[in-house]
Write a protein that holds these residues in place. Structure first.
Motif, PDB file in Angstrom:
ATOM      1  N   ASN A 311      -2.388   9.776   4.207  1.00  0.00           N
ATOM      2  CA  ASN A 311      -2.790   9.769   5.617  1.00  0.00           C
ATOM      3  C   ASN A 311      -4.060  10.588   5.836  1.00  0.00           C
ATOM      4  O   ASN A 311      -4.932  10.215   6.637  1.00  0.00           O
ATOM      5  CB  ASN A 311      -1.668  10.331   6.492  1.00  0.00           C
ATOM      6  N   LEU A 312      -4.171  11.728   5.139  1.00  0.00           N
ATOM      7  CA  LEU A 312      -5.374  12.558   5.247  1.00  0.00           C
ATOM      8  C   LEU A 312      -6.608  11.784   4.788  1.00  0.00           C
ATOM      9  O   LEU A 312      -7.672  11.845   5.416  1.00  0.00           O
ATOM     10  CB  LEU A 312      -5.200  13.832   4.422  1.00  0.00           C
ATOM     11  N   CYS A 313      -6.450  11.027   3.694  1.00  0.00           N
ATOM     12  CA  CYS A 313      -7.566  10.198   3.208  1.00  0.00           C
ATOM     13  C   CYS A 313      -7.931   9.110   4.215  1.00  0.00           C
ATOM     14  O   CYS A 313      -9.111   8.871   4.507  1.00  0.00           O
ATOM     15  CB  CYS A 313      -7.202   9.567   1.865  1.00  0.00           C
ATOM     16  N   HIS A 567     -13.200 -13.138 -16.062  1.00  0.00           N
ATOM     17  CA  HIS A 567     -13.025 -12.117 -15.038  1.00  0.00           C
ATOM     18  C   HIS A 567     -13.318 -10.755 -15.641  1.00  0.00           C
ATOM     19  O   HIS A 567     -12.824 -10.425 -16.720  1.00  0.00           O
ATOM     20  CB  HIS A 567     -11.602 -12.164 -14.488  1.00  0.00           C
ATOM     21  N   PRO A 568     -14.125  -9.922 -14.978  1.00  0.00           N
ATOM     22  CA  PRO A 568     -14.525  -8.650 -15.593  1.00  0.00           C
ATOM     23  C   PRO A 568     -13.485  -7.547 -15.526  1.00  0.00           C
ATOM     24  O   PRO A 568     -13.715  -6.456 -16.045  1.00  0.00           O
ATOM     25  CB  PRO A 568     -15.762  -8.264 -14.772  1.00  0.00           C
ATOM     26  N   GLY A 569     -12.334  -7.804 -14.912  1.00  0.00           N
ATOM     27  CA  GLY A 569     -11.410  -6.715 -14.641  1.00  0.00           C
ATOM     28  C   GLY A 569     -11.822  -5.986 -13.369  1.00  0.00           C
ATOM     29  O   GLY A 569     -12.870  -6.272 -12.783  1.00  0.00           O
ATOM     30  N   THR A 570     -10.992  -5.035 -12.936  1.00  0.00           N
ATOM     31  CA  THR A 570     -11.210  -4.413 -11.626  1.00  0.00           C
ATOM     32  C   THR A 570     -11.158  -2.900 -11.752  1.00  0.00           C
ATOM     33  O   THR A 570     -10.117  -2.279 -11.511  1.00  0.00           O
ATOM     34  CB  THR A 570     -10.141  -4.900 -10.624  1.00  0.00           C
ATOM     35  N   PRO A 571     -12.287  -2.274 -12.104  1.00  0.00           N
ATOM     36  CA  PRO A 571     -12.280  -0.809 -12.217  1.00  0.00           C
ATOM     37  C   PRO A 571     -11.991  -0.105 -10.898  1.00  0.00           C
ATOM     38  O   PRO A 571     -11.376   0.958 -10.883  1.00  0.00           O
ATOM     39  CB  PRO A 571     -13.692  -0.478 -12.710  1.00  0.00           C
ATOM     40  N   ARG A 572     -12.454  -0.702  -9.780  1.00  0.00           N
ATOM     41  CA  ARG A 572     -12.320  -0.047  -8.476  1.00  0.00           C
ATOM     42  C   ARG A 572     -11.603  -0.975  -7.505  1.00  0.00           C
ATOM     43  O   ARG A 572     -12.083  -2.068  -7.200  1.00  0.00           O
ATOM     44  CB  ARG A 572     -13.693   0.350  -7.940  1.00  0.00           C
ATOM     45  N   LEU A 573     -10.460  -0.508  -7.035  1.00  0.00           N
ATOM     46  CA  LEU A 573      -9.651  -1.286  -6.099  1.00  0.00           C
ATOM     47  C   LEU A 573     -10.044  -1.011  -4.648  1.00  0.00           C
ATOM     48  O   LEU A 573     -10.622   0.032  -4.341  1.00  0.00           O
ATOM     49  CB  LEU A 573      -8.178  -0.934  -6.279  1.00  0.00           C
ATOM     50  N   PHE A 574      -9.709  -1.950  -3.784  1.00  0.00           N
ATOM     51  CA  PHE A 574      -9.677  -1.777  -2.323  1.00  0.00           C
ATOM     52  C   PHE A 574     -11.045  -1.655  -1.659  1.00  0.00           C
ATOM     53  O   PHE A 574     -11.113  -1.321  -0.476  1.00  0.00           O
ATOM     54  CB  PHE A 574      -8.842  -0.541  -1.934  1.00  0.00           C
ATOM     55  N   LEU A 575     -12.152  -1.917  -2.356  1.00  0.00           N
ATOM     56  CA  LEU A 575     -13.453  -1.756  -1.730  1.00  0.00           C
ATOM     57  C   LEU A 575     -13.693  -2.791  -0.636  1.00  0.00           C
ATOM     58  O   LEU A 575     -14.441  -2.527   0.313  1.00  0.00           O
ATOM     59  CB  LEU A 575     -14.573  -1.834  -2.778  1.00  0.00           C
ATOM     60  N   ASP A 576     -13.073  -3.961  -0.749  1.00  0.00           N
ATOM     61  CA  ASP A 576     -13.234  -5.005   0.266  1.00  0.00           C
ATOM     62  C   ASP A 576     -12.053  -5.033   1.233  1.00  0.00           C
ATOM     63  O   ASP A 576     -12.241  -5.189   2.441  1.00  0.00           O
ATOM     64  CB  ASP A 576     -13.365  -6.378  -0.403  1.00  0.00           C
ATOM     65  N   ARG A 577     -10.866  -4.918   0.686  1.00  0.00           N
ATOM     66  CA  ARG A 577      -9.661  -4.955   1.506  1.00  0.00           C
ATOM     67  C   ARG A 577      -8.535  -4.315   0.713  1.00  0.00           C
ATOM     68  O   ARG A 577      -8.628  -4.176  -0.508  1.00  0.00           O
ATOM     69  CB  ARG A 577      -9.293  -6.395   1.899  1.00  0.00           C
ATOM     70  N   PHE A 578      -7.499  -3.917   1.410  1.00  0.00           N
ATOM     71  CA  PHE A 578      -6.315  -3.407   0.730  1.00  0.00           C
ATOM     72  C   PHE A 578      -5.393  -4.572   0.390  1.00  0.00           C
ATOM     73  O   PHE A 578      -5.548  -5.679   0.914  1.00  0.00           O
ATOM     74  CB  PHE A 578      -5.629  -2.360   1.605  1.00  0.00           C
ATOM     75  N   ALA A 579      -4.432  -4.328  -0.475  1.00  0.00           N
ATOM     76  CA  ALA A 579      -3.599  -5.413  -1.001  1.00  0.00           C
ATOM     77  C   ALA A 579      -2.386  -5.679  -0.119  1.00  0.00           C
ATOM     78  O   ALA A 579      -1.318  -6.028  -0.598  1.00  0.00           O
ATOM     79  CB  ALA A 579      -3.148  -5.073  -2.420  1.00  0.00           C
ATOM     80  N   THR A 580      -2.573  -5.530   1.171  1.00  0.00           N
ATOM     81  CA  THR A 580      -1.541  -5.834   2.159  1.00  0.00           C
ATOM     82  C   THR A 580      -1.803  -7.227   2.734  1.00  0.00           C
ATOM     83  O   THR A 580      -2.915  -7.757   2.600  1.00  0.00           O
ATOM     84  CB  THR A 580      -1.570  -4.801   3.285  1.00  0.00           C
ATOM     85  N   PRO A 581      -0.828  -7.841   3.388  1.00  0.00           N
ATOM     86  CA  PRO A 581      -1.065  -9.189   3.928  1.00  0.00           C
ATOM     87  C   PRO A 581      -2.273  -9.286   4.858  1.00  0.00           C
ATOM     88  O   PRO A 581      -2.988 -10.286   4.838  1.00  0.00           O
ATOM     89  CB  PRO A 581       0.245  -9.492   4.669  1.00  0.00           C
ATOM     90  N   ASP A 582      -2.526  -8.256   5.668  1.00  0.00           N
ATOM     91  CA  ASP A 582      -3.672  -8.308   6.579  1.00  0.00           C
ATOM     92  C   ASP A 582      -4.882  -7.552   6.048  1.00  0.00           C
ATOM     93  O   ASP A 582      -5.901  -7.440   6.736  1.00  0.00           O
ATOM     94  CB  ASP A 582      -3.288  -7.780   7.963  1.00  0.00           C
ATOM     95  N   GLY A 583      -4.786  -7.020   4.831  1.00  0.00           N
ATOM     96  CA  GLY A 583      -5.910  -6.316   4.233  1.00  0.00           C
ATOM     97  C   GLY A 583      -6.118  -4.902   4.731  1.00  0.00           C
ATOM     98  O   GLY A 583      -7.074  -4.236   4.321  1.00  0.00           O
ATOM     99  N   ARG A 584      -5.249  -4.415   5.605  1.00  0.00           N
ATOM    100  CA  ARG A 584      -5.386  -3.073   6.171  1.00  0.00           C
ATOM    101  C   ARG A 584      -4.435  -2.101   5.482  1.00  0.00           C
ATOM    102  O   ARG A 584      -3.322  -2.466   5.104  1.00  0.00           O
ATOM    103  CB  ARG A 584      -5.072  -3.097   7.674  1.00  0.00           C
ATOM    104  N   ALA A 585      -4.874  -0.861   5.366  1.00  0.00           N
ATOM    105  CA  ALA A 585      -3.995   0.192   4.854  1.00  0.00           C
ATOM    106  C   ALA A 585      -3.031   0.628   5.947  1.00  0.00           C
ATOM    107  O   ALA A 585      -3.322   0.520   7.138  1.00  0.00           O
ATOM    108  CB  ALA A 585      -4.820   1.380   4.380  1.00  0.00           C
ATOM    109  N   ARG A 586      -1.892   1.131   5.528  1.00  0.00           N
ATOM    110  CA  ARG A 586      -0.841   1.517   6.461  1.00  0.00           C
ATOM    111  C   ARG A 586      -0.704   3.040   6.538  1.00  0.00           C
ATOM    112  O   ARG A 586      -0.386   3.692   5.542  1.00  0.00           O
ATOM    113  CB  ARG A 586       0.511   0.950   5.993  1.00  0.00           C
ATOM    114  N   PHE A 587      -0.949   3.612   7.720  1.00  0.00           N
ATOM    115  CA  PHE A 587      -0.492   4.970   7.968  1.00  0.00           C
ATOM    116  C   PHE A 587       1.029   4.949   8.053  1.00  0.00           C
ATOM    117  O   PHE A 587       1.616   3.990   8.561  1.00  0.00           O
ATOM    118  CB  PHE A 587      -1.025   5.493   9.305  1.00  0.00           C
ATOM    119  N   VAL A 588       1.669   6.001   7.588  1.00  0.00           N
ATOM    120  CA  VAL A 588       3.110   6.144   7.742  1.00  0.00           C
ATOM    121  C   VAL A 588       3.381   7.501   8.380  1.00  0.00           C
ATOM    122  O   VAL A 588       2.926   8.530   7.872  1.00  0.00           O
ATOM    123  CB  VAL A 588       3.841   6.032   6.395  1.00  0.00           C
ATOM    124  N   ALA A 589       4.076   7.500   9.509  1.00  0.00           N
ATOM    125  CA  ALA A 589       4.394   8.749  10.199  1.00  0.00           C
ATOM    126  C   ALA A 589       5.451   9.514   9.410  1.00  0.00           C
ATOM    127  O   ALA A 589       6.536   8.992   9.143  1.00  0.00           O
ATOM    128  CB  ALA A 589       4.892   8.456  11.612  1.00  0.00           C
TER     129      ALA A 589
END
Length: 724
Positions: A311-313, A567-589
């Motif tokens: 969440n801090l990130c 395919h070159p492999g994926t050194p860096r994840l999430f630069l375009d979208r997160f791996a959620t259905p809507d591409g958004r990261a989830r805060f969790v309270a």
């Protein structure tokens, strides 16, 4: 004639440092540095340098053992395998398939982990399989999946660390656990970046930090929430990022605002000015990272604790951007790959969920079985060990030593002794193997080929450099022979490359997609980062199209590769979208809550556990190396001078540490680098100094991680009888 060195990787931690192995004319092998591997760039710690000593027949198993008349005696392979297969079959016939348990290890290669999971579900038909990696990073995996839709230890290579602006390192003493990695943090500071270390002890790593925060054990969750409170109060949130790339912020913010700085100081013991300084250091640079290890994760609230750091990130826009993000420092050599491909109680190959009908169909298709024949999720690691001798009557164990490494270890040892039948396959006669009815000697790192997945998500090829001693076979051979004896003649090859080819098909389209990775590519490219969903020619064989699309799009420009391009492999994840259905990261309270066992009048102190630089995990292998034993000969109790004075204890004198689960005795090590309310013990040794005799098996409700890092204890002097 001079032998050519074989490039390979270290058998120990998840750095998987590159090394060369050369057989010597007089026998034995030589380990030398390998400068071409980017993670260690030629550096090796003492464990890596001496790894070849465990290859010696003098310190390892070389023949099967069976129990006769209460003791282990030598046997041949057919007798040992027949005995295992017969007892497993008889137990299943009498009590049902779930009376059979399988317990694996985070040091097994991907091929062996994959085959072990398949063996449990296809041959034995049992749901009762888990592995010691559950004790490693399961809380971080659960939190990462919850927030990002995908867990991969580090979503970026280690080489990014020196180029970021600030790193908060939570609960990691990597100067001792992963010494070659320290150079990345040294370079970070040389480049003008800053390092914040969170640890109850002023470790060798904390001594390198620009700021050291020393919270009371078990309060990392409150600490993270307090920092987020200050981020909000000081107007340091990235509102545009929150709006465009996340969901759930309002609830998470409200939860954090209930943790004001003075309240957090009372809980953690970290002064408010240091909290404010940490927020300033983290937020002022353009890029920053949070890295966690076992400290915040091995808690009964570890998933929420890691979630608070995530969440801090997210609140500061530090995830899914270059040189920023949250990552977990995986501990075991193949802790990452070990769970991705089927050792974990609830997972199928490719990081698929066992209760997902589409995942079951896909993997069952690769295995040639009916999806309905696959059992459902089973017990987690500690729950499986706790059920031994009652619900689980026979156990096959590979590459783990829970007599030393499990929480509440005396109870676990008792459960192992209560089994109707125990079979162990290992390199050495560990404390757990000593309890077995059958022990099988198996090959180790330099004697076999296979892949591992490092803490970066980089799939690597370990290469066979020497032949094993006569009479020693691989774990793949063991599973092949047992499967045949139990009526499954096909589907369990002994060639690791053949196994990996099947693993690629089974993982295709899953979150951890290895289908574009081959042994040849691993050799040519010095490793490949997953997900890598396409092989040359675009014939990856992916069947779950949506899952494959989601996993690839979680990466960077890698997903632009056309089907006809490797395919070159994926050194860096999430630069375009997160791996959620809507591409958004989830805060969790999340909100602070106490540890499962707080100090009281009877047990007024907190015990925390960890490692030392010259031993590894349960010590089953490193305790057989003279140089490492000379550097770290045994357990100790680390305590503050004020506590020592109160007890009347002197340095080196034996102390007893007592919890509700048992008593451990070890020499005192008095130092002002630990909190006065805390004692520390390393966990590498058996016997009376076994730290895990004391630890609490209270489980995180999501990850099922035990609370290794905090339990209530008292410390007592031990009277030494003269002449004893």
């Amino acid at each position: 004639m001079e032998k050519t060195p074989t490039p390979t990787h270290c058998p120990y931690c998840a750095l998987q440092c590159g090394m060369n192995i050369t057989p010597l004319p007089q026998g034995g092998v030589e380990v030398t540095e390998r400068a071409d591997f980017p993670v260690n760039r030629g550096a090796l710690c003492g464990k890596g340098r001496t790894a070849a000593e465990v290859l010696s027949p003098a310190v390892r198993l070389t023949t099967p053992l069976v129990r006769e008349g209460g003791r282990l005696v030598e046997a041949d392979w057919p007798e040992a395998l027949d005995r295992i297969a017969g007892r497993l079959a008889a137990t299943r016939e009498r009590y049902g398939p779930d009376a059979l348990g399988v317990f694996g290890g985070g040091g097994l290669t991907n091929e062996k982990a994959y085959t072990l999971g398949k063996f449990a579900r296809v041959v034995l038909g049992t749901s009762q399989i888990d592995y010691n990696g559950r004790f490693c990073m399961s809380s971080a995996a659960a939190a990462g999946t919850r927030a990002f839709g995908l867990d991969r230890g580090l979503p970026f290579p280690l080489e990014d660390i020196p180029r970021t602006g600030c790193v908060i390192l939570v609960g990691s003493n990597l100067a001792e656990t992963m010494p070659p990695s320290l150079r990345f943090f040294t370079e970070l500071r040389e480049n003008g970046g800053t390092l914040i270390v969170v640890d109850p002890r002023r470790t060798r790593t904390a001594e390198q930090a620009d700021l050291h925060l020393a919270p009371r054990p078990g309060t990392d969750l409150a600490l993270a929430l307090g920092l987020l409170h200050l981020v909000v109060a000081e107007g340091r949130t990235d509102e545009e990022y929150i709006r465009e790339r996340t969901t759930g912020w309002e609830e998470a913010r409200a939860a954090a605002m209930a943790h004001w700085p003075e309240y957090v100081e009372r809980i953690t013991g970290v002064p408010v000015p240091l909290l404010r300084e940490a927020v300033r250091m983290f937020c002022e640079p353009e890029a920053a990272m949070v890295l966690t290890a076992r400290g915040p994760e091995q808690q009964s609230k570890g998933t929420d604790t890691v979630g608070a750091w995530i969440n801090l990130c997210l609140a500061t826009g530090r995830a899914g951007r270059p040189l920023s993000g949250y990552g977990c420092l995986t501990g075991q050599g193949n802790g990452q790959g070990g769970r991705e491909h089927g050792q974990k109680a609830d997972q199928l190959p490719g990081y698929r969920k066992l209760d997902d009908p589409a995942a079951r169909r896909h993997v069952a298709g690769v295995w040639g079985v009916d999806p309905d024949s696959l059992p459902g999720p089973g017990r987690s690691a500690y729950e499986l060990l706790d059920a031994l001798g009652t619900d689980v009557r026979a156990l096959l164990l590979m590459g783990s030593n829970p007599v030393v490494s499990a929480p509440r270890a005396a109870h676990v040892e008792e459960r192992l002794r209560s089994l109707d039948f125990l079979a162990v396959a290992d390199v050495v006669l560990s404390e757990t193997a000593e309890l077995a009815d059958v022990v099988l000697p198996v090959t180790q790192w330099a004697e076999e080929t296979g892949t591992t997945t490092s803490l970066e998500g980089r799939v690597l090829l370990r290469r066979r450099a020497v032949a094993p001693p006569p009479g020693v076979h691989s774990d793949l051979h063991v599973l092949h022979e047992l499967a045949a004896r139990l009526g499954v003649e096909k589907g369990f090859p002994t060639d690791p490359e053949e196994v990996f080819a099947e693993l690629r098909r089974a993982s295709a389209g899953g979150p951890a997609d290895y289908s574009g990775i081959t042994y040849r590519r691993l050799t040519e490219e010095n490793g490949v980062f997953w997900p890598c969903p396409e092989e040359p020619g675009g014939t990856s064989g992916a069947q779950d199209g949506d899952a494959a699309s989601s996993a690839v799009s979680a990466g960077s420009a890698a997903h632009d590769a056309s089907p006809s391009v490797r395919h070159p492999g994926t050194p860096r994840l999430f630069l375009d979208r997160f791996a959620t259905p809507d591409g958004r990261a989830r805060f969790v309270a999340v909100a602070h809550r106490a540890t499962a066992e707080e100090p009281d009048a009877e047990y007024p102190l907190l015990l925390t556990t960890g490692r030392v630089v010259s031993q590894y995990q349960s010590g089953a292998q490193t305790r057989r190396v003279a140089e490492l034993n000379a550097a770290a000969p045994g357990p100790f109790v680390e305590l503050h001078p004020r506590l020592a004075a109160r007890l009347g204890a002197a340095d080196g004198e034996p102390l007893a540490v007592v919890s509700r689960r048992g008593r451990a005795v070890a020499p005192a090590r008095i130092t002002d680098t630990i909190r006065p309310d805390t004692v520390f013990m390393p966990f590498h040794w058996p016997g009376e100094g076994r730290a895990n005799t004391l630890t609490n098996p209270a489980l995180d409700p999501t990850s099922r991680m035990p609370e290794f890092k905090s339990c209530a204890v008292r410390v007592e002097r031990v009277e030494v009888v003269p002449g004893s």
